[in-house]
Scaffold this active site. Structure first.
Site, mmCIF file in Angstrom:
data_model
loop_
_atom_site.group_PDB
_atom_site.id
_atom_site.type_symbol
_atom_site.label_atom_id
_atom_site.label_comp_id
_atom_site.label_asym_id
_atom_site.label_seq_id
_atom_site.Cartn_x
_atom_site.Cartn_y
_atom_site.Cartn_z
ATOM 1 N N CYS A 127 76.472 24.550 48.779
ATOM 2 C CA CYS A 127 77.218 25.537 49.561
ATOM 3 C C CYS A 127 76.329 25.934 50.750
ATOM 4 C CB CYS A 127 77.494 26.761 48.702
ATOM 5 S SG CYS A 127 75.956 27.500 48.117
ATOM 6 N N HIS A 178 69.067 34.121 45.599
ATOM 7 C CA HIS A 178 69.801 35.059 44.735
ATOM 8 C C HIS A 178 69.601 36.520 45.114
ATOM 9 C CE1 HIS A 178 68.700 31.371 42.540
ATOM 10 N NE2 HIS A 178 69.999 31.356 42.368
ATOM 11 N N CYS A 203 71.093 34.542 50.178
ATOM 12 C CA CYS A 203 72.356 34.112 50.790
ATOM 13 C C CYS A 203 73.029 35.319 51.448
ATOM 14 C CB CYS A 203 73.278 33.530 49.721
ATOM 15 S SG CYS A 203 74.900 33.143 50.397
ATOM 16 N N GLU A 253 70.386 37.505 40.446
ATOM 17 C CA GLU A 253 71.226 38.149 41.468
ATOM 18 C C GLU A 253 71.608 39.569 41.027
ATOM 19 O OE1 GLU A 253 74.709 35.965 42.909
ATOM 20 O OE2 GLU A 253 75.659 37.916 43.249
ATOM 21 N N THR A 264 78.221 36.922 42.586
ATOM 22 C CA THR A 264 78.996 36.007 43.445
ATOM 23 C C THR A 264 79.459 34.728 42.747
ATOM 24 O OG1 THR A 264 76.925 35.002 44.160
ATOM 25 C CG2 THR A 264 77.834 36.730 45.577
ATOM 26 N N CYS A 312 82.056 34.341 45.702
ATOM 27 C CA CYS A 312 82.007 33.733 47.035
ATOM 28 C C CYS A 312 82.970 32.562 47.165
ATOM 29 C CB CYS A 312 80.580 33.290 47.349
ATOM 30 S SG CYS A 312 80.126 31.785 46.500
ATOM 31 N N SER A 369 72.037 27.576 36.194
ATOM 32 C CA SER A 369 72.903 27.751 37.361
ATOM 33 C C SER A 369 74.228 28.349 36.902
ATOM 34 C CB SER A 369 73.136 26.397 38.039
ATOM 35 O OG SER A 369 74.284 26.458 38.847
ATOM 36 N N SER A 415 74.348 24.254 43.810
ATOM 37 C CA SER A 415 72.930 24.020 44.128
ATOM 38 C C SER A 415 72.526 22.563 43.906
ATOM 39 C CB SER A 415 72.064 24.952 43.282
ATOM 40 O OG SER A 415 72.523 24.975 41.959
HETATM 41 S S1 SF4 Z 1 76.684 33.329 47.036
HETATM 42 FE FE1 SF4 Z 1 77.960 31.490 47.076
HETATM 43 S S2 SF4 Z 1 77.534 30.608 49.107
HETATM 44 FE FE2 SF4 Z 1 75.861 32.013 48.627
HETATM 45 S S3 SF4 Z 1 74.288 30.784 47.606
HETATM 46 FE FE3 SF4 Z 1 75.529 31.699 46.012
HETATM 47 S S4 SF4 Z 1 77.051 30.120 45.565
HETATM 48 FE FE4 SF4 Z 1 76.199 29.625 47.562
#
Ligand code: SF4
Length: 324
Positions: free
Chosen positions: A17, A79, A101, A131, A169, A199, A227, A272
């Site tokens: 992504c 993250h 991100c 995250e 996300t 996301c 992941s 990823s």
């Molecule tokens: S928030 Fe979405 S776009 Fe951003 S790194 Fe994570 S998976 Fe990728």
């Protein structure tokens, strides 16, 4: 007797992504610009192969800032991190480059804003995920974690008129909506985030897997166990009707019995995962008779993010010095 045709349904979008691409490029460019070693706090993205490739080029992955020698360069992973992590970096005179991100940063901003308005914030996410730790660190006194529908009963709020939910996300869209629905039975005035926190990349990868799953005997998801979005893809495949689903880092992990009796194999990869790992899976399948590959596309992705400001500034300065 006619032999049943073996085929692969290849999901698109899959793999990298915009946020992962930016984070990996950040480490690569920092290695070029400052030279090895470059310290990276936590895995830059949750993929074994990406991490070992960057390690071979001179990146050193650490768990905390205190493992980074004073005055060195440290990159924060995609993250996101809590504000205290920036503070620690400052105290150790580290040069910090933030590869968070921008879509995670957006959730941090939402958390700060609702906390400043004195809301109780229900953060839907997986306990212990980096995250979630980073987002919760923006306003620990206002945020409580709701880890899926089963976490709803534990929620307590100060004022049921002033509650908002936010999310990690990379969650399953369907499971998150189930959690929200259960929260709303307890908190009818619960507010939603101003825009989707899950996301675009997570949503798109889940959507295409849902499309192909009913036709698949088995779905292979290329991705690492830590992941979140990759693990969710296996769950989405199974919920969507695939008879089996497996998460693999490498083609060599495919077990022969998974393919026994299968005619349609679905293939996708987490956000990823570099594409060459998918190509190796397709080659492995082709050698076993699954050479007919149909790509099923449900969305085109064009989003890109520019590199972190602090790195761009140094790259520009280095280029100017070279041309002087
Ligand atoms: S928030 Fe979405 S776009 Fe951003 S790194 Fe994570 S998976 Fe990728």
């Amino acid at each position: 007797m006619t032999e049943t045709r073996k085929r692969v349904l290849l999901a698109k979008p899959r793999g990298y992504c915009a946020g992962v691409d930016r984070a990996v490029q950040t480490v690569e460019e920092a290695l070029k610009l400052y030279g090895a070693p470059i310290y990276v706090r936590k895995q830059i993205v949750h993929n074994k192969h990406v991490v070992s490739t960057l390690e071979a080029r001179g990146a050193i992955f650490v768990e905390e800032n205190e493992e980074v020698p004073e005055g060195s360069t440290v990159i924060f992973s995609a993250h996101g991190v809590a504000p205290e992590v920036y503070e620690q970096a400052k105290q150790r005179s580290l040069k910090a480059i933030d590869a968070t991100c921008p879509l995670v940063t957006k959730v941090h901003h939402e958390a700060r804003r609702f906390a400043s308005e004195d809301y109780d914030i229900l953060l839907i996410g997986h306990e212990g995920h980096e995250e979630v730790i980073g987002t919760a660190g923006e306003a620990p006194a206002h945020i409580q974690l709701v880890d899926g529908p089963d976490g709803v009963d534990k929620v307590t709020v100060r004022d049921p008129n002033k509650v908002v939910w936010l999310s990690q996300t990379t969650l399953s869209v369907d499971e998150t909506m189930e959690t929200v629905a259960r929260l709303k039975t307890r908190l009818p005035l619960l507010q939603s985030p101003p825009s989707d926190d899950i996301c675009y990349a997570t949503q798109n990868r889940q959507h295409v897997v849902k499309e192909i799953a009913p036709e698949c005997d088995v779905v292979l998801v290329v991705g690492s166990r830590n992941s979140s979005n990759s693990v969710r893809l296996v769950e989405v495949a199974l919920d969507g009707g695939a008879r089996a689903g497996h998460l693999i880092d490498y083609a060599s992990e495919i077990q022969e019995e998974w393919l026994e009796g299968a005619t349609t194999v679905g293939v996708t990869s987490g956000a990823s995962v570099p594409e060459d790992l998918v190509t190796q899976v397709l080659d492995h399948l082709a050698e076993r008779g699954f050479a007919d590959v149909t790509e099923v596309t449900t969305a085109e992705e064009r989003l890109t993010f520019s590199l972190p400001q602090e790195l761009k500034r140094d790259m520009k300065a280095a280029a100017a010095a070279r041309n002087a």
